[in-house]
Structures are given as structure tokens and as C-alpha cells.
Design an enzyme around this catalytic site. Structure first.
Site, PDB file in Angstrom:
ATOM      1  CG  HIS A 128      -1.978   0.828   1.859  1.00 63.03           C
ATOM      2  ND1 HIS A 128      -2.998   1.216   0.589  1.00 63.03           N
ATOM      3  CD2 HIS A 128      -1.578   2.127   2.045  1.00 63.03           C
ATOM      4  CE1 HIS A 128      -3.669   2.688   0.938  1.00 63.03           C
ATOM      5  NE2 HIS A 128      -3.036   3.040   1.896  1.00 63.03           N
TER       6      HIS A 128
ATOM      7  CE  LYS B 284      -0.625   5.976   0.463  1.00 65.65           C
ATOM      8  NZ  LYS B 284      -1.427   6.003   2.203  1.00 65.65           N
TER       9      LYS B 284
ATOM     10  CG  ASP C  28      -4.150   3.556  -2.867  1.00 67.61           C
ATOM     11  OD1 ASP C  28      -4.502   4.009  -2.540  1.00 67.61           O
ATOM     12  OD2 ASP C  28      -5.287   2.225  -2.425  1.00 67.61           O
TER      13      ASP C  28
ATOM     14  NE  ARG D 211      16.273  18.103  14.613  1.00 66.45           N
ATOM     15  CZ  ARG D 211      15.981  18.314  15.781  1.00 66.45           C
ATOM     16  NH1 ARG D 211      15.713  18.463  16.573  1.00 66.45           N
ATOM     17  NH2 ARG D 211      15.944  20.125  15.945  1.00 66.45           N
TER      18      ARG D 211
END
Lengths: 323, 88
Positions: A142, A163, A181, A246
Site C-alpha cells: 500500500h 501520499k 495506492d 536530525r
């Protein structure tokens, strides 16, 4: 284990491999279970101890010529012995014809024989490629697959995280959509190749609008059939207490079909321009491929500076000479 | 987690309208829903995914629900299939 029925193979691929069936249609009731191809030269010569009978058998000009050199009775016995094994399919190349007893025995013993107009070399190549792809490990995921600056990026995340909208934004910036999808992933030669599950085209659901046709809307340059997947980007809803990367010195990987795929966990929040960040991820990935890692480069500079500061100065200021 | 095999009862199969109904129903719940057919597994809350299954009349689907309200979700979806998506 995936199997390929001989009937399906003939029905869908007879054009591609220029095939025509010699034996009766009832011989098609068999299954191909191995992706390799075999040339039964040794089996024809009578050596059946290690006969890879489960594979598709390819008979070329050499084998046909050999069959003509042996007597009809010997040929009949050898073929009969060979056909005792449950061979799924025999393909004769170059459109050559086979001796009559072979055809008779194949019909009797339910073994399919086809001829192909292709040369042995071409058939071997094309068939190997097709079978390898057919039997390759695959799964559907997916997510949305886009190609950004030539890199395949698999966007994943929960339903409704954005998305498709992100893919649309990328398409508008000149990148390409492969599948929305559901992405079908095939593993071939240490790479993951992604494509759409069906061949309906490049449709996409945008919440609030419904279905749109990306190819019609943005043109053929906005889409692509398949691409190699280089990295996965998992979109996560921004949470204050979550620990995000980070600096970028640690690389995360995810296992898909036994292959380590780099993955980036990307926090998103409303109003954040995700597509620019996806582009940046792609460019950074390209830089890394070329041997430049921004995080490492910065780290090196920082370390040098720290070390320089820690070291006592070696040279004293020269004293001024008194005149 | 609940797994349930279900058969498509409406003659036209899972075309656009039943899919939309299914997805809307599934989206009401907090649980996740996966639908499986012939080795393809799709998210039951995504319309494109469910339509991609192209599930025909009498075909078999496996519903996999996972979450706090999974039972209620499966029940309501089973009802939808039983009622042939109020098509016939």
C-alpha cells in the site's frame, strides 16, 4: 510456490514467442513449475539419470539433426523413455518440424509440443527473462510510487496522510507517477522493480474530487510503467514527542523481499511542503551515490575544528629583532 | 484480529459503487481493514485499492480487520455483502 499452467502460457504468450501448438489441445493440461530452461541433448542420447524434466525443454536444430542420425526404433524407445517423465512442455525452435513418432508419442503420453519461429538463441533469452520475472518473488504494498530525478521513491504511510496529493504535486513539478495506492513489487537481480497492479492506466483518487486520470491531465511525460525502487519514504503524522532524525548519520533500512531498502521516516504536518522535501531526499540520495554525504562532510569539518582548538599552538610568534 | 472469508454475492461484482460503499463503511471505524484476493492484499479504506481487486461475482475475498472496533466493522461489512450492496 507459483505455477504457470501450460494452457495460460500458450494463450497469453503465443504471439510474443511466435508459438503454435503441434500436439492436441488436451496436452496443454500441465503446469510449469520451474523458471529454468533445459536442452535435452543428453536425454536424447540416452542419459536420463539427471534429467531436469520439470523444466521447459527446448529442441533446436542440433537436437533435430541428432534425431535424424539415430535409427527409427532407437528414437522411438528413447523418446518413450523420456516421455515417461512428466515434462510440462517442449518447444521446437526455428519452426522446425519434428519426426512423426515424436508427435505420435507426445499425443499418446500427454506431453505438449509447440514450435516457435524464433531462433534458439532468441527464444532462450526471451523465455528466460519472462520466466524469471514470472517466478520472481513479488508482493503488493500500500503506497504510491513516483520517479523523482530518475530515482524510484516509494511513498508509504497511513490512509489519508497525503501520499497521492504529494505525488500529484511532484508530477506537477515534472516528475513521474508509476502507481498510486497499490504498488506491485518484483524482486529481480538484487533490485526491487515497482509497477501498477493492473493496466487500467494512471488513475488516482483525490479525496473530495474522486478519480482523476493523471496521464490525460499531465501528459505522457508525467507517467512511467515501471521503475527500480531506490528508497522508501514513510510519511508519519507529526508528533511532538517522537524522535526524528536530525543529522542523518544513521541510515535506516527496511526489508522488502529480502532486499535492504533505505527508508526515511518523514514527519508531516498540515501546511508543510512535502514534495520539496521528497525532491531533497532524492537529490541527497544521488549525492550519496556519487560518494558525497552531507552529514559526514559536516561532521568531518566539525571534528577538524574541534581538534585544532584542542591542540596547543606549535609556533610562537617570532620575537622582533632589536636593532 | 479477525479474519473472515466472504463471497461476492451481487452479479455485477465489486464495481465502483459497491467499492465506494465498502470503503465509506470501513472508514467509519478506527480499525484497519485489509482485503485479500488471489495473493493481492489491499487496504480496505482505499477506494483505488478495493477497485483494483476487480472482484467478480462469486469470487472469494478475505477480510482481515485489526483494531478496537474490529467486530462491529466486520459485522457491518458482512451485512453489506449479504444485502448485495442493495443492488438487486
Amino acid at each position: 510456490m507459483k505455477i504457470l499452467s501450460v494452457r495460460d502460457f500458450f494463450e497469453y504468450k503465443n504471439r510474443e514467442f511466435a508459438l503454435s501448438l503441434i500436439t492436441e489441445p488436451k496436452t496443454l493440461d500441465n503446469n510449469i513449475q520451474e523458471s529454468q530452461i533445459h536442452r535435452p541433448g543428453l536425454a536424447l542420447a540416452g542419459f536420463l539419470e539427471r534429467f531436469s524434466y520439470k523444466r521447459i525443454q527446448i529442441i533446436g536444430e542440433t537436437e533435430i539433426n541428432f534425431m535424424q542420425t539415430i535409427s527409427e526404433d532407437t528414437l522411438y524407445d528413447r523418446i518413450k523413455e523420456m516421455f515417461e517423465f512428466n515434462i510440462p512442455l517442449i518447444i521446437v525452435t526455428k519452426g522446425l518440424s519434428i519426426p512423426q513418432q515424436v508427435e505420435y508419442l507426445a499425443n499418446e503420453m500427454n506431453i505438449a509440443i509447440m514450435t516457435s519461429r524464433l531462433s534458439t538463441d532468441k527464444l532462450l533469452n526471451d523465455l528466460t527473462r519472462y520466466l524469471r520475472e514470472y517466478f520472481a518473488p513479488q508482493k503488493s504494498i500500500h503506497g504510491t510510487l513516483v520517479e523523482v530525478f530518475g530515482l524510484g521513491m516509494l511513498l508509504t504511510g497511513k490512509s489519508g496522510i497525503g501520499k497521492s496529493e504529494c505525488a500529484l504535486d511532484l508530477v506537477e513539478r515534472g516528475h513521474r507517477l508509476i502507481a498510486d495506492d497499490i504498488v506491485q513489487i518484483i524482486q529481480t537481480d538484487d533490485t526491487l522493480v515497482g509497477s501498477a497492479v493492473n493496466d487500467f492506466g494512471y488513475f488516482m483518487e483525490v479525496r473530495g474530487i474522486g478519480l482523476i486520470d493523471v496521464e490525460r491531465m499531465f501528459g505522457i511525460e508525467a507517467v512511467r510503467k515501471t521503475t527500480i525502487i531506490d528508497t522508501q519514504v514513510e510519511l508519519l503524522l507529526w508528533q511532538d514527542n517522537l524522535d526524528y532524525e536530525r543529522i542523518g548519520l544513521t541510515n535506516n533500512f527496511v526489508d522488502i523481499l529480502g532486499i535492504n531498502l533505505p527508508i526515511i521516516y518523514l514527519p508531516v504536518s498540515p501546511g508543510k511542503n512535502v514534495s520539496v522535501i521528497i525532491e531533497v531526499i532524492a537529490l541527497n540520495h544521488i549525492l550519496k551515490n556519487y560518494g558525497y554525504d552531507a552529514a559526514e562532510a559536516y561532521q568531518r569539518k566539525l571534528q577538524e575544528k574541534i581538534q585544532r582548538k584542542a591542540r596547543p599552538l606549535k609556533f610562537k610568534e617570532p620575537e622582533e629583532k632589536k636593532l | 484480529m479477525i479474519r473472515k472469508i466472504i463471497i461476492v454475492e451481487n452479479k455485477l461484482g465489486l464495481h465502483a459503487r459497491p467499492c465506494a460503499l465498502l470503503v465509506k463503511t470501513a472508514s467509519k471505524y478506527r480499525s484497519d481493514l485489509l482485503i485479500k484476493k488471489d495473493n493481492i492484499e489491499v487496504n480496505g479504506k482505499s477506494i483505488m485499492g478495493v477497485m483494483m481487486l476487480a472482484a467478480e461475482y462469486k469470487s472469494e475475498l478475505e477480510l482481515i480487520a485489526n483494531g478496537v472496533d474490529e467486530e462491529y466493522m466486520i459485522d457491518e461489512i458482512t451485512e453489506l455483502f449479504k444485502a448485495k450492496f442493495s443492488e438487486e
